[in-house]
Enzyme design. Structure first.
Site, PDB file in Angstrom:
ATOM      1  N   GLU A  18      -1.050   5.105  -6.123  1.00 37.07           N
ATOM      2  CA  GLU A  18      -2.597   5.238  -6.475  1.00 37.07           C
ATOM      3  C   GLU A  18      -2.792   6.356  -7.266  1.00 37.07           C
ATOM      4  O   GLU A  18      -3.503   5.911  -8.310  1.00 37.07           O
ATOM      5  CB  GLU A  18      -3.438   5.248  -5.245  1.00 37.07           C
ATOM      6  N   VAL A  51       0.856  -1.146   0.069  1.00 38.93           N
ATOM      7  CA  VAL A  51       0.015  -0.034  -0.072  1.00 38.93           C
ATOM      8  C   VAL A  51       0.591   1.158  -0.083  1.00 38.93           C
ATOM      9  O   VAL A  51       0.423   2.092  -0.587  1.00 38.93           O
ATOM     10  CB  VAL A  51      -0.864  -0.089   1.176  1.00 38.93           C
ATOM     11  N   ALA A  52       2.250   1.117   0.758  1.00 37.05           N
ATOM     12  CA  ALA A  52       2.884   2.401   0.856  1.00 37.05           C
ATOM     13  C   ALA A  52       3.413   2.789  -0.540  1.00 37.05           C
ATOM     14  O   ALA A  52       3.511   3.632  -0.922  1.00 37.05           O
ATOM     15  CB  ALA A  52       4.150   2.166   1.641  1.00 37.05           C
ATOM     16  N   ASP A  69      -1.907  14.185   0.633  1.00 38.02           N
ATOM     17  CA  ASP A  69      -1.239  14.269  -0.725  1.00 38.02           C
ATOM     18  C   ASP A  69      -1.806  14.827  -1.674  1.00 38.02           C
ATOM     19  O   ASP A  69      -1.328  15.561  -2.817  1.00 38.02           O
ATOM     20  CB  ASP A  69      -0.238  13.090  -0.852  1.00 38.02           C
ATOM     21  N   ASP A 124       5.841  29.614 -42.071  1.00 36.55           N
ATOM     22  CA  ASP A 124       5.385  30.439 -43.048  1.00 36.55           C
ATOM     23  C   ASP A 124       5.838  31.912 -42.751  1.00 36.55           C
ATOM     24  O   ASP A 124       5.868  32.138 -41.550  1.00 36.55           O
ATOM     25  CB  ASP A 124       4.124  30.418 -43.388  1.00 36.55           C
TER      26      ASP A 124
HETATM   27  P1  ATP Z   1       4.374  32.194 -47.170  1.00 39.31           P
HETATM   28  O1  ATP Z   1       4.796  31.000 -47.514  1.00 39.31           O
HETATM   29  O2  ATP Z   1       5.446  33.203 -46.167  1.00 39.31           O
HETATM   30  O3  ATP Z   1       3.182  32.685 -46.447  1.00 39.31           O
HETATM   31  P2  ATP Z   1       2.933  33.393 -49.344  1.00 39.31           P
HETATM   32  O4  ATP Z   1       2.123  32.221 -48.765  1.00 39.31           O
HETATM   33  O5  ATP Z   1       2.948  34.687 -49.301  1.00 39.31           O
HETATM   34  O6  ATP Z   1       4.574  33.273 -48.299  1.00 39.31           O
HETATM   35  P3  ATP Z   1       2.841  32.660 -52.008  1.00 39.31           P
HETATM   36  O7  ATP Z   1       1.354  32.830 -51.679  1.00 39.31           O
HETATM   37  O8  ATP Z   1       2.984  31.384 -52.334  1.00 39.31           O
HETATM   38  O9  ATP Z   1       3.735  32.763 -50.561  1.00 39.31           O
HETATM   39  O10 ATP Z   1       3.337  33.734 -52.930  1.00 39.31           O
HETATM   40  C1  ATP Z   1       4.424  33.565 -53.628  1.00 39.31           C
HETATM   41  C2  ATP Z   1       4.701  34.518 -54.685  1.00 39.31           C
HETATM   42  O11 ATP Z   1       3.552  34.592 -55.425  1.00 39.31           O
HETATM   43  C3  ATP Z   1       4.422  36.133 -53.860  1.00 39.31           C
HETATM   44  O12 ATP Z   1       5.809  36.514 -53.426  1.00 39.31           O
HETATM   45  C4  ATP Z   1       4.063  36.921 -55.272  1.00 39.31           C
HETATM   46  O13 ATP Z   1       5.027  37.348 -55.913  1.00 39.31           O
HETATM   47  C5  ATP Z   1       3.184  36.037 -55.930  1.00 39.31           C
HETATM   48  N1  ATP Z   1       1.705  36.039 -55.735  1.00 39.31           N
HETATM   49  C6  ATP Z   1       1.118  35.890 -54.404  1.00 39.31           C
HETATM   50  N2  ATP Z   1      -0.100  36.134 -54.523  1.00 39.31           N
HETATM   51  C7  ATP Z   1      -0.456  36.480 -55.798  1.00 39.31           C
HETATM   52  C8  ATP Z   1      -1.706  36.733 -56.608  1.00 39.31           C
HETATM   53  N3  ATP Z   1      -2.812  36.784 -55.771  1.00 39.31           N
HETATM   54  N4  ATP Z   1      -1.512  36.823 -58.054  1.00 39.31           N
HETATM   55  C9  ATP Z   1      -0.560  37.049 -58.425  1.00 39.31           C
HETATM   56  N5  ATP Z   1       0.708  36.599 -57.921  1.00 39.31           N
HETATM   57  C10 ATP Z   1       0.897  36.239 -56.439  1.00 39.31           C
END
Ligand code: ATP
Length: 861
Positions: free
Chosen positions: A287, A282-283, A687, A329
């Site tokens: 538990e 028991v000691a 305890d 990201d």
């Molecule tokens: P992270 O990965 O850090 O979140 P992110 O998601 O913003 O970055 P992406 O969305 O992959 O990166 O975008 C990469 C590149 O694509 C951007 O740097 C830009 O040059 C281009 N881009 C982003 N959004 C658009 C868009 N709506 N239209 C056209 N080009 C775009």
């Protein structure tokens, strides 16, 4: 008519709905009729059975055995009170079961609540307007809108498909995505390419569909009924505790038997040996330990929720503490995702209007109800043009959507009767397509000089931390012979909390690797601004793809690392290689394509604003999308692990103190200093609350000042065991034995003299022994609050739970010592104040020894 064979009009008729969706009133009626769109959990193990299970696990069985021994010995030697002990042990099994069950139940409810916290929302059209409602409120007849990353909420017939591609794996186990159509088909429902099934996820494209079955009537509901059982997985830590408990119980039994034999050889009576064996068992049996661990993990998950992180499993709560690398990201996690146009550049001013047109038209953001909606980059562009130039009207003919492989998007529009294609995107994917530039209102052939100028400007914008987009158009085929128009630099400021969070990570030896889709210069500028790097190694996509795994693994050792122009696939590769070199990785993600990396990582972290698929693949969801929140959860995770060690060390210390009197009894001819019932009053009485309070200790600064624990590290490491078994336990045992002999000697007892277990002197002596241990445990409660920080620096009053627990502990002890009922139950007798006074120094010594140890072994910083 079969739903698969109907035309759109017939689908509307069949389900009594229309192009403008259901009316809200009608939807309400249908919800009452069809019920919530939910998969009901299949039968759980009934509560009664789960309660009964508490009586049959390993520790309980050992205690049953002890009870049986007590009854047998009562049968052999009636009148020695062994029957009471037997009943008492059964009482213990009961108290234990109720306690364990209550804690497990509470923990489970906490987890369930977390699961329910995150309702999935669905875009529906009702009363002709688009809105978002919780998936459980969807009814047959609802017109739903599906887009990339959505989870299909209910079985629906597709009536519009723009490359709508879904993954039906949850239903069919087939992970190949299928592209759906809106055409009527003569196919079986389950194989039909015009049905989107509940549970499927939209991999790409978008479309609209009409719901025809919800909840348990869906195909998924049908199979779920057959297979789904709710099981909360045991975490590695819980498994380890269970293993440890079993080991200790087996060890206790062994000691019981060994000393039984010793007792026998030194001529003790059979039943005396019995009491002894039972006492040892028991000691030593811990538990309350396992349920306390479970509860403290659950409390931890609730604390994380308060700090805006929703943790989906208890395993994640503990795994967080061992994370060595965070892959994050940039956009939205490190930065605020509040884009704003900061700089505009054209070769000459005449191109400006065209630049504005492209920014406005090659854009999917919308301005509705006085609000901007859409991708933050595009919202920023739309907002800028609307506020500075005004609206443009042009018909859109088609679109090549943005994707992160191509990093650009193109729309084909008719502007003033002329067809043009407009493109925007990352400079390195757009500029190479430009054979011309707009200069002085004229189309001039592109040359090296212009290109160099464009690149120089773009670099200087990026060096300011701006995201740079390149704009171009073509009057020919889309993306052919394009005319460069201009650049726009967007600012996305870092989140203010990130700087401190990064500092914390550096101190805690957690590496941060930025994996971004953005350009290198932008990433470097922002990373420097937030104190993430000083002189980083930057690996861009092109170089990355050429590297072998071995080469990359070598680079992954680098302290400051940035990966740029990355896609989700690249992220998966990085996570995989990091794990192969022994790192424990947390990775962030929000898109559908991030799912594999999120699953692969030790801890997948999804953004609250991310897609359903990402959230389902992740262990943690950041409700505020904030990088700092990840660091907070790591801090909590580490604290919880420390706390568990704290209360285990606290529990074990008193176990040692309970064991020593028995060993002394076995080896020397002395009366038994502590009765079995008295042991139980500690283990299941005094305890308990302080131990729970230690489990709720808030993270102290120290947890983020040392490197992550190795995942190979055991919960009970040698240092901790030595401290408990060779220092703290013996001090407490000394307190108990001193109390025992102090009372005996004051009463005129001589060494070797036998005492009746009913004599007042004997009862007082055991009471003093018990009091000595309890007082030392009070000090131990304070000492255990931190393994390395002085109680003075963390503050005596800073854990209110512990104070309350200690007040309870002392009150219970007073009841046991001075209250007649307490005396009867625990065979105690009131002791004079002097007996308390001589015991207090032992408690002080315990605290002092710990303080000195903490002072002399201060942490390396
Ligand atoms: P992270 O990965 O850090 O979140 P992110 O998601 O913003 O970055 P992406 O969305 O992959 O990166 O975008 C990469 C590149 O694509 C951007 O740097 C830009 O040059 C281009 N881009 C982003 N959004 C658009 C868009 N709506 N239209 C056209 N080009 C775009």
């Amino acid at each position: 008519m079969k739903i698969t064979e109907a035309t759109t009009e017939e689908v509307f008729k069949l389900l009594d709905t229309s192009e403008s969706g259901l009316k809200e009133d009608e939807a309400k009626q249908r919800l009452i009729h069809f019920g919530y769109n939910e998969i009901k959990e299949s039968k759980k193990i009934p509560l009664v059975l789960r309660f009964l299970r508490q009586f049959t696990h390993f520790l309980a069985i050992i205690l049953w055995l002890a009870a049986v021994l007590a009854f047998v010995s009562d049968y052999l030697h009636p009148g020695e009170g062994m029957r009471h002990l037997g009943f008492a042990i059964i009482g213990v099994i009961f108290i234990n079961a109720v306690f364990a069950f209550a804690q497990e139940y509470k923990a489970e409810k906490a987890i369930e609540k977390l699961r329910l916290m995150l309702p999935f929302y669905v875009k529906v059209v009702r009363d002709g307007t688009q809105k978002e409602i919780a998936a459980k409120d969807i009814v047959p007849g609802d017109l739903i809108i599906l887009s990339e990353g959505d989870k299909v909420p209910a079985d629906s017939r597709v009536i519009e498909s723009n490359f709508l591609t879904v993954n039906n794996a949850p239903l069919t186990g087939e992970s190949q995505p299928v592209t759906l159509t809106h055409e009527p088909l003569q196919e079986e429902l389950i194989e039909s390419k015009n049905i989107a099934f509940a549970g499927a996820t939209v991999v790409s494209g978008n479309g609209r569909a009409v719901v025809f079955a919800t909840g348990m009537n869906t195909e998924f509901g049908r199979i779920a009924h057959l297979t789904e059982t709710v099981q909360i997985q045991e975490t590695p830590l819980q498994k380890e505790i269970a293993r440890t408990s079993k080991f200790v119980a087996a060890f206790a039994t062994l000691i019981g038997v060994v000393f039984f034999i010793i007792g026998h050889t030194i001529g003790r009576s059979f039943w005396e040996n019995f009491i002894f064996a039972i006492g040892v068992i028991v000691a030593l049996v811990p538990e309350g330990m396992l349920p306390t661990v479970t509860l403290s993990l659950a409390i931890g998950s609730q604390r994380m929720l308060k700090r805006k992180a929703l943790v989906r499993t208890l395993t994640a709560v503990e795994a967080l503490g061992s994370i060595t690398v965070i892959c994050t990201d940039k956009t939205g996690t490190i930065t605020q995702n509040k884009m704003e146009v900061k700089k505009i550049w054209t070769v000459d001013s005449q191109a400006l209007e065209m630049l504005m047109k492209i920014a406005y038209l090659c854009n999917n953001a919308k301005f509705v109800d006085n609000q901007y909606k859409g991708d933050p980059t595009e919202v920023a562009l739309l907002k800028y043009v609307k506020e500075n130039t005004g609206d443009f009207v042009a018909e859109r003919v088609s679109e090549i959507p943005f994707d992160f492989e191509r990093k650009r998007m193109t729309t084909v529009n008719i502007i003033d009767g002329i067809k043009v294609s407009l493109t925007k995107g990352a400079i390195e994917t757009v500029l190479p397509l430009c054979n011309y530039a707009m200069i002085n209102g004229e189309k001039v052939e592109m040359n090296e000089e212009i290109k160099e100028k464009i690149n120089t400007v773009s670099h200087s914008l990026m060096d300011e931390g701006l995201r740079v987009l390149c704009f171009a158009y073509s009057q020919d085929e889309p993306e052919k012979d394009m005319i460069f128009t201009g650049l726009i630099g967007l600012e996305d400021p870092p989140r203010p909390e990130v700087k401190d969070a990064i500092k914390k990570c550096h101190e805690a030896a957690v590496r941060i690797i930025l994996i971004t889709g953005d350009a290198s210069r932008t990433a470097v500028a922002i990373s420097k601004e937030i104190g993430l790097v000083k002189n980083p190694l930057v690996i861009e996509a092109e170089e990355f793809h050429k590297m072998s795994d071995t080469e990359l693994k070598e680079k992954l050792k680098e302290k400051e690392l940035l990966f740029t122009r990355m896609t989700p696939k690249d992220k998966l590769r990085i996570v995989t290689l990091l794990q192969e070199v022994g790192e424990r990785v947390a990775v962030t993600g929000d898109g559908v394509n991030d799912a594999p990396a999120l699953k692969k990582a030790d801890i997948g972290v999804a953004m609250g604003s991310g897609t359903d698929v990402a959230k389902e693949s992740a262990e943690i969801i950041l409700l505020d999308d904030n990088f700092a929140t990840i660091v907070n959860t790591i801090e909590e995770g580490r604290a919880i692990y420390e706390n568990i060690r704290k209360f285990i060390s606290y529990f074990f210390t008193s176990n040692v103190a309970e064991l020593v009197p028995y060993i002394a009894y076995a080896l020397f001819k002395i009366p038994l200093p502590l009765t079995v019932m008295q042991i139980l009053s500690i283990d299941l009485g005094t305890d308990i609350l302080p131990a729970l309070a230690l489990g709720a200790e808030k993270p102290t600064a120290e947890v983020m000042k040392k490197p992550p624990r190795s995942h190979k590290e055991r919960l009970l490491n040698l240092k901790l065991l030595l401290r408990v078994f060779l220092v703290l336990g013996p001090i407490e045992a000394a307190a108990g034995l001193f109390g025992f002999f102090y009372v005996l000697h004051s009463g005129g007892w001589q060494w070797g003299q036998a005492l009746s277990s009913k004599s007042i002197l004997y009862m007082q002596a055991t009471t003093a022994c018990l009091t000595g241990i309890v007082l030392a445990q009070v000090a131990n409660g304070f000492a255990s609050r931190s393994f390395s920080e002085s109680i003075l620096s963390i503050g005596i009053f800073s854990n209110k739970f512990l104070l309350a627990g200690i007040v309870f502990e002392i009150a219970l002890q007073l009841f046991i010592v001075y209250y007649p009922l307490g005396n009867i139950i625990f065979s105690t007798h009131p002791i004079p104040l002097t007996a308390w006074l001589v015991l207090i120094p032992f408690a002080m010594v315990l605290l002092a020894v710990e303080e000195i140890r903490k002072l002399t072994s201060s942490l390396p910083r």
